[in-house]
Scaffold this motif. Structure first.
Motif, short mmCIF file in Angstrom:
data_model
loop_
_atom_site.label_atom_id
_atom_site.label_comp_id
_atom_site.label_asym_id
_atom_site.label_seq_id
_atom_site.Cartn_x
_atom_site.Cartn_y
_atom_site.Cartn_z
N LEU A 1 -1.46 14.03 11.20
CA LEU A 1 -0.77 14.86 10.20
C LEU A 1 -1.74 15.84 9.55
O LEU A 1 -1.45 17.03 9.40
N ALA A 2 -2.89 15.30 9.19
CA ALA A 2 -3.88 16.14 8.53
C ALA A 2 -4.28 17.30 9.43
O ALA A 2 -4.48 18.43 8.98
N HIS A 3 -4.37 16.98 10.73
CA HIS A 3 -4.77 17.99 11.67
C HIS A 3 -3.73 19.13 11.72
O HIS A 3 -4.07 20.30 11.91
N ASN A 4 -2.46 18.77 11.54
CA ASN A 4 -1.39 19.77 11.55
C ASN A 4 -1.08 20.34 10.17
O ASN A 4 0.01 20.84 9.93
N ASN A 5 -2.01 20.12 9.26
CA ASN A 5 -1.81 20.59 7.87
C ASN A 5 -0.59 19.95 7.22
O ASN A 5 0.06 20.56 6.39
N GLU A 6 -0.26 18.73 7.64
CA GLU A 6 0.91 18.11 7.06
C GLU A 6 0.59 16.90 6.21
O GLU A 6 1.48 16.24 5.67
N TYR A 7 -0.68 16.57 6.10
CA TYR A 7 -1.03 15.44 5.24
C TYR A 7 -1.26 15.96 3.83
O TYR A 7 -1.92 16.98 3.63
N ASN A 8 -0.71 15.27 2.86
CA ASN A 8 -0.80 15.78 1.49
C ASN A 8 -2.05 15.27 0.78
O ASN A 8 -2.09 14.18 0.23
N PHE A 9 -3.07 16.09 0.80
CA PHE A 9 -4.32 15.74 0.13
C PHE A 9 -4.22 15.93 -1.38
O PHE A 9 -5.14 15.60 -2.11
N ASP A 10 -3.13 16.49 -1.85
CA ASP A 10 -3.01 16.78 -3.27
C ASP A 10 -2.20 15.73 -4.01
O ASP A 10 -2.03 15.81 -5.22
N HIS A 11 -1.71 14.77 -3.29
CA HIS A 11 -0.90 13.71 -3.90
C HIS A 11 -1.83 12.60 -4.40
O HIS A 11 -2.85 12.31 -3.79
N PRO A 12 -1.46 11.98 -5.54
CA PRO A 12 -2.31 10.90 -6.07
C PRO A 12 -2.57 9.79 -5.04
O PRO A 12 -3.63 9.16 -5.07
N ASP A 13 -1.63 9.54 -4.15
CA ASP A 13 -1.81 8.47 -3.17
C ASP A 13 -2.93 8.76 -2.19
O ASP A 13 -3.37 7.87 -1.47
N ALA A 14 -3.39 9.99 -2.15
CA ALA A 14 -4.46 10.33 -1.21
C ALA A 14 -5.82 9.82 -1.69
O ALA A 14 -6.78 9.81 -0.92
N PHE A 15 -5.87 9.42 -2.94
CA PHE A 15 -7.16 9.02 -3.51
C PHE A 15 -7.25 7.51 -3.64
O PHE A 15 -6.28 6.82 -3.93
N ASP A 16 -8.47 7.00 -3.47
CA ASP A 16 -8.73 5.58 -3.64
C ASP A 16 -9.23 5.36 -5.08
O ASP A 16 -10.43 5.37 -5.35
N PHE A 17 -8.27 5.17 -5.98
CA PHE A 17 -8.65 5.10 -7.39
C PHE A 17 -9.46 3.85 -7.72
O PHE A 17 -10.24 3.84 -8.65
N ASP A 18 -9.24 2.76 -6.97
CA ASP A 18 -9.98 1.52 -7.27
C ASP A 18 -11.48 1.73 -7.19
O ASP A 18 -12.24 1.39 -8.09
N ILE A 19 -11.90 2.30 -6.06
CA ILE A 19 -13.34 2.53 -5.89
C ILE A 19 -13.84 3.56 -6.88
O ILE A 19 -14.92 3.44 -7.45
N LEU A 20 -13.02 4.56 -7.11
CA LEU A 20 -13.41 5.62 -8.04
C LEU A 20 -13.66 5.05 -9.44
O LEU A 20 -14.68 5.35 -10.08
N ILE A 21 -12.75 4.19 -9.90
CA ILE A 21 -12.89 3.63 -11.24
C ILE A 21 -14.13 2.76 -11.31
O ILE A 21 -14.93 2.84 -12.26
N GLU A 22 -14.33 1.96 -10.27
CA GLU A 22 -15.50 1.07 -10.26
C GLU A 22 -16.79 1.89 -10.28
O GLU A 22 -17.73 1.57 -11.00
N THR A 23 -16.81 2.94 -9.50
CA THR A 23 -18.01 3.78 -9.44
C THR A 23 -18.31 4.44 -10.78
O THR A 23 -19.44 4.39 -11.27
N LEU A 24 -17.29 5.01 -11.36
CA LEU A 24 -17.52 5.70 -12.63
C LEU A 24 -17.91 4.69 -13.72
O LEU A 24 -18.76 4.98 -14.57
N GLN A 25 -17.30 3.51 -13.67
CA GLN A 25 -17.63 2.49 -14.65
C GLN A 25 -19.11 2.09 -14.54
O GLN A 25 -19.81 1.99 -15.54
#
Lengths: 557, 221
Positions: A166-190
């Motif tokens: 999908l990403a290759h065809n420009n159809e994957y939504n990189f702008d949606h919150p689900d595209a991010f791994d918030f768990d790791i992000l929160i742990e890292t920032l913490q």
């Protein structure tokens, strides 16, 4: 190295400080130490000495005025090709219009050795709104080292085969919150907020997976966290000390995106427009624009807005000043006349040790004798230090045919860490008594205008958290440098009880300060002197040990 | 040395048994480890030499503590006065060939320009009687403090012969300090009975002496 970079790139750019030794790919980053990868073996990693880590002017790429990054240590990892366009000199970072001196890092902990939290600025805004250039401007205007930039782009989720297509065809939504791994992000920032070392994943936008390498981030007084959904998660929002929303007109954002994706990344117009109208624009309206309510400051027009940036920088300076304090002076005047703490191990004062002290303390001792007798004393101190390790009973067979009830050291995980410059004089002795020992280094220098110690550089064995660490400094006066070094080790997850601070001479106040802040750190020395003078030298003392040993003392008029 | 340390009790017992002229290196786990490695038959030669040199250095440093000194004051670079002490000059080392020579480097590392004499004592293969076949000393050895170096003492015969030679050259018995790594109680008794004023410093009293020391250190095993 820049040639290796993968150029495909999602909406915003990532860049951040640090590297690790095995990070071969990606873009180089400016770094003040001019050495080239002497430990590529993977046994060592490096942590940024003074992580000014932001591409100053990432878009558009600044042409010219650029030395080959090859001659430099590979530092930041960033997927933004233009981030490679940077210059490096020995101790300064040159940006387009100004020079940032990479001074050391002042204390980031208080008298009790506890952390003072870094100041975290969150920057949110739509894709191509200019978040990175705002961050870069803030860093340039802050004019201070030890600023780390953390980008949300490092925290995209790993895509499966179907999503990858999908990403290759420009159809994957990189702008949606689900595209991010918030768990790791929160742990890292913490962890960053707690002042600890973190391994930040490197997201590969070609494979849509995380690279096996990570980049090491450590030691920030100011953290800038930027991303399109930086304010989306309430836990993240709570960690931010200042929230900036970059509000750029949608037309401008589209124009920038078109320009960037087509001319810089070679993508076709239809694909870009499709992605924009199907995903980028709706995601902005649904998720990003509503986040504006959380902002403390809304910056229209992005990085061009000098007034807004100036206001932000002023606020950060004021906040940092509120948190700062003069550590060394307070240290020097505490705890007079108390009994020595029981973590202190003073070498038995034999006639030889007093004799050696007599030689090295005498101001008229010529340098060759000074070095010779220092080395003898250092050897004794190091031998004594090893005797403090844990040992286990062991029975061995002897050539005489009888068994011998002996002892062996319980661990073989011992490493030395020297506090430059004077601590380096003790490295040889450690190597002489412990075969194949790993040696880390920490450079701490006193800032002449403030009298405070500042951290400039560090390089430690990679798995240092599993080691007993012999931390070496020739003299300890107020203990400020030693405490900074201990704090660095703790931030790298070394157990406090696994640290031994070893020194030839300590002042009583320094001993108390260290023991008070770090009650489990073992303190080893061959002499404890009663006082510290107003220049923070031990009295009666040795003088400036490093200067005398290396022969760099100022000539006497 | 910190006399309240429980680890030193055995040292004190020995001192009572053999008199104050026998000194045993303050034992700690680290010293014990060095001794363990040196005694272990499975230790490689490179390790053996490495750890032997470390133990030698510790014994030499401790031997130097037995030398006479005087108080002195010096001015430090900060302008303050330090009450230190000064060793008298006029010391020398004497090594007993061959294994004693292993300790010469340790002494050199501590005293750069010290004079070192040598004694060669050979045992008769049949009678086991020790005989001095070579001796070379600094000229005025009679006025000097002598650090006699010999790492392993099992019977004490060799050392006894060496001390006899030193005495023939006019060295006073109480000016001799024997630096030793491993020694048996029998040897201590033999030597101390013959030379009650001589000082002995060792790292361990043990009924079995690691007689392989010289061979393994020099690689002639």
């Amino acid at each position: 190295m820049a040639a290796k970079i993968t150029t495909f790139e999602p909406p915003s750019s990532a860049s951040s400080d640090s590297d690790c030794a095995e990070t071969q790919a990606d873009v180089s980053e400016v770094f003040p130490d001019g050495e080239l990868d002497e430990e590529r073996s993977g046994d060592y990693y490096t942590t940024p000495a003074s992580p000014i880590t932001v591409p100053y002017c990432p878009r558009p790429p600044s042409a010219g005025s650029q030395k080959s990054p090859k001659a430099r240590r590979q530092r930041t990892t960033s997927i933004n090709k233009s981030a490679a366009k940077k210059t490096a000199t020995e101790s300064v970072l040159r940006t387009q219009h100004r020079t940032i001196y990479t001074a050391g890092r002042p204390p980031w902990y208080n008298l009790a050795g506890q952390q003072v939290e870094p100041f975290i600025i969150g920057i949110c805004g739509g894709s191509a709104s200019g978040k990175t250039s705002v961050a870069a401007k803030i860093i340039a205007d802050l004019d201070m080292p030890w600023v780390t930039l953390l980008s949300m782009d490092s925290f995209y989720k790993v895509l499966n085969e179907k999503q990858h297509q999908l990403a290759h065809n420009n159809e994957y939504n990189f702008d949606h919150p689900d595209a991010f791994d918030f768990d790791i992000l929160i742990e890292t920032l913490q962890r960053l907020k707690e002042g600890r070392k973190v391994e930040v994943p490197i997201y590969n936008f070609v494979t849509h997976a995380r690279d096996t390498q990570t980049k090491t981030m450590y030691g920030a007084n100011v953290i800038i966290f930027e991303g399109i959904l930086a304010f989306y998660n309430p836990k993240l929002l709570n960690m931010l000390d200042m929230k900036v929303f970059v509000d750029t007109d949608a037309d401008i954002r589209l124009a920038r995106r078109l320009k960037r994706d087509i001319s810089e990344r070679g993508r076709d117009l239809d694909g870009v427009i499709k992605q924009y109208t199907k995903m980028v624009q709706p995601a902005f309206n649904h998720y990003i624009a509503p986040l504006m309510v959380h902002a403390d400051i809304i910056v229209p027009r992005g990085g061009e807005n000098e007034v807004a940036i100036h206001l932000i920088v002023q606020h950060v300076h004021a906040q940092l000043q509120l948190r700062g304090f003069k550590l060394r002076e307070e240290l020097a005047h505490s705890y007079v006349g108390q009994p020595l703490p029981d973590t202190v191990h003073l070498l038995p004062t034999t006639p030889q040790i007093r004799g050696l002290h007599t030689f090295i303390r005498n101001k008229d001792t010529p340098r060759d004798e000074f070095i010779f007798y220092s080395k003898r004393l250092i050897r004794l101190v190091i031998e004594y230090t090893l005797s403090l390790m844990a040992f286990v009973e062991k029975v061995v067979e002897t050539p005489q045919g009888v068994c011998y009830n002996g002892k062996r050291m319980a661990t073989n995980k011992i490493c030395g860490v020297s506090i430059l410059r004077a601590g380096e004089t003790m490295e040889q002795a450690v190597c002489d008594v412990y075969k194949d020992i790993r040696i880390g280094k920490i450079l701490i220098q006193t800032n002449f205008s403030t009298g405070e110690p500042e951290l400039f550089y560090l390089r430690l064995p990679k798995d240092i958290k599993d080691y007993k660490v012999i931390l070496m400094d020739a003299t300890v006066a107020t203990g400020a440098a030693a405490m900074m070094a201990i704090r660095v080790l703790l931030d790298h997850d070394v157990l406090e009880s696994n640290i031994l601070i070893v020194s030839l001479l300590m002042a009583e106040s320094g001993v108390h300060s260290i023991a008070y802040a770090f009650p489990k750190v073992q303190i080893v020395t061959s002499a404890i002197d009663p006082e510290v003078n107003d220049k923070f030298y031990v009295m009666p003392g040795i003088g400036n040990f490093g200067d005398r040993y290396f022969g760099t003392e100022p000539s006497e008029e | 040395m910190g006399s309240s340390d429980p680890e030193l009790l055995s040292t004190h017992e020995n001192c009572i048994e053999y008199g104050t002229n026998l000194k045993i290196l303050a034992s700690n786990d680290q010293v014990k480890e060095l001794q363990t490695i040196l005694r272990d038959r499975n230790t490689s030669r490179s390790d053996f030499k490495f750890y032997a040199d470390r133990l030698i250095r510790l014994v030499i440093e401790e031997s130097l503590n037995q030398l006479p000194f005087t108080d002195c004051k010096v001015i430090t670079p900060t302008g303050a006065t330090y009450n230190g002490l000064k060793y008298q000059s006029g010391n020398c080392g004497v090594s007993i060939v061959r294994s004693g020579e292993a300790m010469e480097q340790g002494l050199r590392d501590c005293c750069r320009s010290i004079r070192i004499g040598k004694i060669l004592v050979e045992s008769d293969a049949d009678t086991h009687e020790a005989k001095v076949v070579y001796a070379r000393f600094p000229e005025n050895i009679a006025q000097r403090q002598v650090l006699l170096m010999y790492p392993i003492m099992s019977t004490g015969n060799t050392v006894a012969q060496a001390v006899n030679v030193l005495k023939e050259h006019g060295v006073k018995e109480d000016c001799i300090i024997l630096s030793n790594l491993f020694c048996t109680p029998l040897a201590v008794k033999t030597v101390m009975d013959s030379f009650p004023k001589m000082k002995i410093l060792t790292s361990e009293l043990h009924p079995v002496a690691p007689n392989h020391f010289g061979q393994k250190y020099f690689g002639t095993d």
